[in-house]
Motif scaffolding. Structure first.
Motif, PDB file in Angstrom:
ATOM      1  N   GLU A  29       0.833  -1.197   0.000  1.00  7.71           N
ATOM      2  CA  GLU A  29       0.000   0.000   0.000  1.00  7.71           C
ATOM      3  C   GLU A  29       0.872   1.254   0.000  1.00  7.71           C
ATOM      4  OE1 GLU A  29      -3.120   0.268   2.900  1.00  7.71           O
ATOM      5  OE2 GLU A  29      -3.384  -1.909   2.946  1.00  7.71           O
ATOM      6  N   LEU A  30       0.329   2.331  -0.514  1.00  7.98           N
ATOM      7  CA  LEU A  30       1.039   3.603  -0.491  1.00  7.98           C
ATOM      8  C   LEU A  30       1.116   4.126   0.944  1.00  7.98           C
ATOM      9  CD1 LEU A  30      -0.555   5.456  -3.541  1.00  7.98           C
ATOM     10  CD2 LEU A  30       1.440   3.947  -3.512  1.00  7.98           C
ATOM     11  N   ASN A  31       2.247   4.689   1.287  1.00  9.55           N
ATOM     12  CA  ASN A  31       2.449   5.297   2.602  1.00  9.55           C
ATOM     13  C   ASN A  31       2.126   6.782   2.503  1.00  9.55           C
ATOM     14  OD1 ASN A  31       3.232   5.926   5.214  1.00  9.55           O
ATOM     15  ND2 ASN A  31       5.426   5.948   4.728  1.00  9.55           N
ATOM     16  N   VAL A  32       0.829   7.096   2.581  1.00 11.97           N
ATOM     17  CA  VAL A  32       0.376   8.486   2.481  1.00 11.97           C
ATOM     18  C   VAL A  32       0.348   9.078   3.887  1.00 11.97           C
ATOM     19  CG1 VAL A  32      -1.450  10.032   1.711  1.00 11.97           C
ATOM     20  CG2 VAL A  32      -1.009   7.908   0.466  1.00 11.97           C
ATOM     21  N   LEU A  33       1.124  10.123   4.105  1.00  8.30           N
ATOM     22  CA  LEU A  33       1.251  10.713   5.434  1.00  8.30           C
ATOM     23  C   LEU A  33       0.123  11.688   5.752  1.00  8.30           C
ATOM     24  CD1 LEU A  33       5.095  11.440   5.478  1.00  8.30           C
ATOM     25  CD2 LEU A  33       3.879   9.416   6.336  1.00  8.30           C
ATOM     26  N   ALA A  34      -0.273  12.473   4.769  1.00  5.50           N
ATOM     27  CA  ALA A  34      -1.313  13.484   4.993  1.00  5.50           C
ATOM     28  C   ALA A  34      -1.810  14.007   3.660  1.00  5.50           C
ATOM     29  CB  ALA A  34      -0.775  14.642   5.839  1.00  5.50           C
ATOM     30  N   VAL A  35      -2.978  14.633   3.705  1.00  3.59           N
ATOM     31  CA  VAL A  35      -3.539  15.327   2.540  1.00  3.59           C
ATOM     32  C   VAL A  35      -3.811  16.771   2.945  1.00  3.59           C
ATOM     33  CG1 VAL A  35      -5.354  15.375   0.797  1.00  3.59           C
ATOM     34  CG2 VAL A  35      -4.643  13.184   1.781  1.00  3.59           C
ATOM     35  N   LEU A  36      -3.315  17.710   2.144  1.00  4.05           N
ATOM     36  CA  LEU A  36      -3.553  19.127   2.376  1.00  4.05           C
ATOM     37  C   LEU A  36      -4.645  19.567   1.412  1.00  4.05           C
ATOM     38  CD1 LEU A  36       0.196  20.283   2.488  1.00  4.05           C
ATOM     39  CD2 LEU A  36      -1.187  19.265   4.318  1.00  4.05           C
ATOM     40  N   ASP A  37      -5.837  19.829   1.944  1.00  4.11           N
ATOM     41  CA  ASP A  37      -7.020  20.127   1.126  1.00  4.11           C
ATOM     42  C   ASP A  37      -7.315  21.619   1.133  1.00  4.11           C
ATOM     43  OD1 ASP A  37      -7.858  17.402   0.390  1.00  4.11           O
ATOM     44  OD2 ASP A  37      -8.281  17.152   2.518  1.00  4.11           O
ATOM     45  N   PHE A  38      -7.192  22.259  -0.020  1.00  6.24           N
ATOM     46  CA  PHE A  38      -7.510  23.673  -0.154  1.00  6.24           C
ATOM     47  C   PHE A  38      -8.877  23.824  -0.796  1.00  6.24           C
ATOM     48  CE2 PHE A  38      -2.940  23.581   0.213  1.00  6.24           C
ATOM     49  CZ  PHE A  38      -2.628  24.714   0.933  1.00  6.24           C
ATOM     50  N   ALA A  39      -9.777  24.557  -0.117  1.00 10.70           N
ATOM     51  CA  ALA A  39     -11.139  24.789  -0.635  1.00 10.70           C
ATOM     52  C   ALA A  39     -11.784  23.472  -1.030  1.00 10.70           C
ATOM     53  CB  ALA A  39     -11.107  25.761  -1.815  1.00 10.70           C
ATOM     54  N   GLY A  40     -11.689  22.486  -0.161  1.00 11.73           N
ATOM     55  CA  GLY A  40     -12.115  21.127  -0.480  1.00 11.73           C
ATOM     56  C   GLY A  40     -13.598  20.997  -0.800  1.00 11.73           C
ATOM     57  N   ALA A  41     -13.876  20.310  -1.903  1.00 12.79           N
ATOM     58  CA  ALA A  41     -15.260  20.068  -2.318  1.00 12.79           C
ATOM     59  C   ALA A  41     -15.675  18.631  -2.059  1.00 12.79           C
ATOM     60  CB  ALA A  41     -15.443  20.410  -3.793  1.00 12.79           C
ATOM     61  N   GLY A  42     -15.066  18.006  -1.055  1.00  8.17           N
ATOM     62  CA  GLY A  42     -15.426  16.629  -0.737  1.00  8.17           C
ATOM     63  C   GLY A  42     -16.872  16.473  -0.302  1.00  8.17           C
ATOM     64  N   GLY A  83     -19.185  18.218  -1.753  1.00 10.39           N
ATOM     65  CA  GLY A  83     -19.942  18.679  -2.906  1.00 10.39           C
ATOM     66  C   GLY A  83     -20.101  20.192  -2.954  1.00 10.39           C
ATOM     67  N   SER A  84     -20.769  20.645  -3.996  1.00 11.50           N
ATOM     68  CA  SER A  84     -21.082  22.064  -4.150  1.00 11.50           C
ATOM     69  C   SER A  84     -22.497  22.204  -4.680  1.00 11.50           C
ATOM     70  CB  SER A  84     -20.105  22.741  -5.121  1.00 11.50           C
ATOM     71  OG  SER A  84     -20.531  24.069  -5.410  1.00 11.50           O
ATOM     72  N   GLU A  85     -23.256  23.056  -4.044  1.00 11.44           N
ATOM     73  CA  GLU A  85     -24.630  23.285  -4.481  1.00 11.44           C
ATOM     74  C   GLU A  85     -24.691  23.868  -5.883  1.00 11.44           C
ATOM     75  OE1 GLU A  85     -24.687  22.562  -0.238  1.00 11.44           O
ATOM     76  OE2 GLU A  85     -23.439  23.839  -1.505  1.00 11.44           O
ATOM     77  N   LEU A  86     -23.591  24.426  -6.366  1.00 10.50           N
ATOM     78  CA  LEU A  86     -23.564  24.924  -7.744  1.00 10.50           C
ATOM     79  C   LEU A  86     -23.703  23.787  -8.741  1.00 10.50           C
ATOM     80  CD1 LEU A  86     -20.788  27.686  -7.638  1.00 10.50           C
ATOM     81  CD2 LEU A  86     -23.266  27.929  -7.368  1.00 10.50           C
ATOM     82  N   ALA A  87     -23.253  22.588  -8.368  1.00  7.72           N
ATOM     83  CA  ALA A  87     -23.443  21.425  -9.241  1.00  7.72           C
ATOM     84  C   ALA A  87     -24.923  21.092  -9.362  1.00  7.72           C
ATOM     85  CB  ALA A  87     -22.672  20.223  -8.697  1.00  7.72           C
ATOM     86  N   VAL A 140     -17.452  29.231  -4.664  1.00  2.51           N
ATOM     87  CA  VAL A 140     -17.677  27.951  -5.345  1.00  2.51           C
ATOM     88  C   VAL A 140     -18.121  26.872  -4.366  1.00  2.51           C
ATOM     89  CG1 VAL A 140     -16.594  26.099  -6.696  1.00  2.51           C
ATOM     90  CG2 VAL A 140     -16.009  28.477  -7.159  1.00  2.51           C
ATOM     91  N   VAL A 141     -17.499  26.833  -3.202  1.00  2.00           N
ATOM     92  CA  VAL A 141     -17.746  25.772  -2.220  1.00  2.00           C
ATOM     93  C   VAL A 141     -18.154  26.393  -0.889  1.00  2.00           C
ATOM     94  CG1 VAL A 141     -16.713  23.864  -0.933  1.00  2.00           C
ATOM     95  CG2 VAL A 141     -16.098  24.225  -3.333  1.00  2.00           C
ATOM     96  N   ALA A 142     -19.224  25.888  -0.309  1.00  3.80           N
ATOM     97  CA  ALA A 142     -19.661  26.351   1.006  1.00  3.80           C
ATOM     98  C   ALA A 142     -18.761  25.770   2.093  1.00  3.80           C
ATOM     99  CB  ALA A 142     -21.107  25.935   1.254  1.00  3.80           C
ATOM    100  N   LEU A 143     -18.707  26.447   3.226  1.00  4.58           N
ATOM    101  CA  LEU A 143     -17.820  26.015   4.303  1.00  4.58           C
ATOM    102  C   LEU A 143     -18.187  24.659   4.879  1.00  4.58           C
ATOM    103  CD1 LEU A 143     -16.967  29.183   6.440  1.00  4.58           C
ATOM    104  CD2 LEU A 143     -15.549  27.995   4.775  1.00  4.58           C
ATOM    105  N   HIS A 144     -19.439  24.234   4.782  1.00  5.83           N
ATOM    106  CA  HIS A 144     -19.772  22.907   5.305  1.00  5.83           C
ATOM    107  C   HIS A 144     -18.935  21.843   4.612  1.00  5.83           C
ATOM    108  CE1 HIS A 144     -22.090  21.176   1.932  1.00  5.83           C
ATOM    109  NE2 HIS A 144     -22.659  22.361   1.769  1.00  5.83           N
ATOM    110  N   SER A 145     -18.574  22.091   3.354  1.00  8.25           N
ATOM    111  CA  SER A 145     -17.729  21.166   2.609  1.00  8.25           C
ATOM    112  C   SER A 145     -16.249  21.466   2.829  1.00  8.25           C
ATOM    113  CB  SER A 145     -18.052  21.242   1.115  1.00  8.25           C
ATOM    114  OG  SER A 145     -17.184  20.431   0.360  1.00  8.25           O
ATOM    115  N   ALA A 146     -15.858  22.720   2.663  1.00  4.33           N
ATOM    116  CA  ALA A 146     -14.449  23.087   2.748  1.00  4.33           C
ATOM    117  C   ALA A 146     -13.843  22.774   4.113  1.00  4.33           C
ATOM    118  CB  ALA A 146     -14.275  24.568   2.418  1.00  4.33           C
TER     119      ALA A 146
END
Length: 342
Positions: free
Chosen positions: A125-138, A140-144, A226-232
């Motif tokens: 498996e990949l040894n992923v230490l961390a993810v740095l998410d800027f303005a994350g749309a994980g 979703g976005s209501e604009l979609a 673009v993205v609401a804070l509930h997502s970001a």
């Protein structure tokens, strides 16, 4: 697709805190309106996306086409990169993902699948230490949602809705130009790869305005255009919120403020900028004094330490205290983050 030779040539001048860095871009609206996006265009536009700042730290990228659904061609591209990294030992000493916007959702999908992919191939498996998410749309976005409603044209739509979607996408949307927007609907995004992950997700958010303010009215609570804070922020539910924490506003003011009732597992808000807009989180937007949530973070070999300050303004009943990062107004959010990583 970038191959092994590209990885070797980049590694001499890239990295972050001695760890390999993988960039995963967000939605590229210009791709949606084209009839076809070639592999060469996906790669070139993936590189161009990060030109303003992050390419100097990149050891590799996961480029993907916005015309594709997450579980389609994008999943194939993610699989191929995971197998490549596992075969070459790219993440053997640990690697860090940096995402912007929809890249948050793409990486969540990748992390959810990578153990199955590597095990099936007989690879570690990949040894992923961390993810740095800027303005994350994980989340979703209501604009979609708006874009899909406009494309369906099932009812008479207000002029302002169509104009908001056109401002966001840069063209008049049709059913054939939706692509990954289908996956960005909040109800869909929040049902995608939801299993808890052991990889920390550090969040960097803004509340600035883009698209002349046309889009903000259709996003709940505070947003970055673009993205609401509930997502970001990494909130575990859709809600109208104005900060990532209930005790500090986006400008650092100590006050009671609406925040997510809970966050996704292993999600940690770090920096907030009241006037930082969606693109400004990863590009060179300056002039915003940044507030902090986590001034110090240390997990899995990744640590950061922000140089913070507190100041008071006003008098008596009107006295306010602000908790911010020193000298942050003269630097972009990404610059502040990079300078804090140890």
């Amino acid at each position: 697709m970038l191959g092994l030779m590209s990885l070797l040539s980049w590694s001499a001048h890239a990295q972050l805190a001695g760890k390999n860095v993988i960039l995963v871009h967000g939605l590229q609206t210009s791709q949606l309106m084209r009839e076809q996006v070639t592999d060469a265009q996906v790669e070139q536009e993936g590189a161009d996306y990060w030109n303003e700042f992050w390419n100097q730290y990149a050891d590799d990228r996961l480029d993907w086409s916005s015309k594709s659904r997450l579980g389609g061609d994008t999943a194939v591209r993610a699989y191929n990169k995971v197998i490549e990294w596992a075969q070459t030992g790219f993440c053997r000493e640990g690697c860090i993902f940096v995402t912007h916007s929809t890249g948050d959702l793409v990486v969540r999908y990748l992390l959810d699948k990578q153990d199955v992919w590597t095990q099936a191939a007989g690879l570690p498996e990949l040894n992923v230490l961390a993810v740095l998410d800027f303005a994350g749309a994980g989340g979703g976005s209501e604009l979609a949602d708006l874009a899909i409603d406009v494309a369906d044209g099932g009812s008479l739509l207000e002029w302002t809705v169509s104009k908001a979607v056109s401002a966001y996408l840069g063209f008049d949307v049709t059913p054939s130009t939706l692509g990954v927007l289908e996956d960005l609907r909040p109800t869909v995004a929040r049902q995608t790869a939801t299993a808890p992950s052991s990889v920390p997700r550090l969040r960097f958010v803004g509340g600035g305005t883009e698209y002349f303010g046309l889009t903000g009215g259709f996003l709940p609570g505070t947003d970055d255009g673009v993205v609401a804070l509930h997502s970001a922020c990494g909130g575990n539910a859709i809600a109208k919120v104005d900060s990532c924490v209930n005790y500090r506003a986006l400008d650092g003011k100590a006050s009671s403020v609406r925040a997510p009732a809970g966050l996704w597992h292993n999600h940690y808000p770090v920096l907030m900028g009241k006037k930082t807009h969606h693109g400004g989180t990863v590009r060179q937007q300056t002039g915003v004094e940044l507030a902090y949530v986590n001034a110090n973070f240390n997990a899995a070999g990744v640590s950061l330490a922000l140089d913070t300050q507190s100041r008071t303004s006003g008098w008596w009943l009107w006295k306010n205290t602000y908790h911010t990062v020193k000298n942050s107004a003269g630097r972009s959010m990404s610059q502040v983050l990079v300078s804090s990583i140890r």
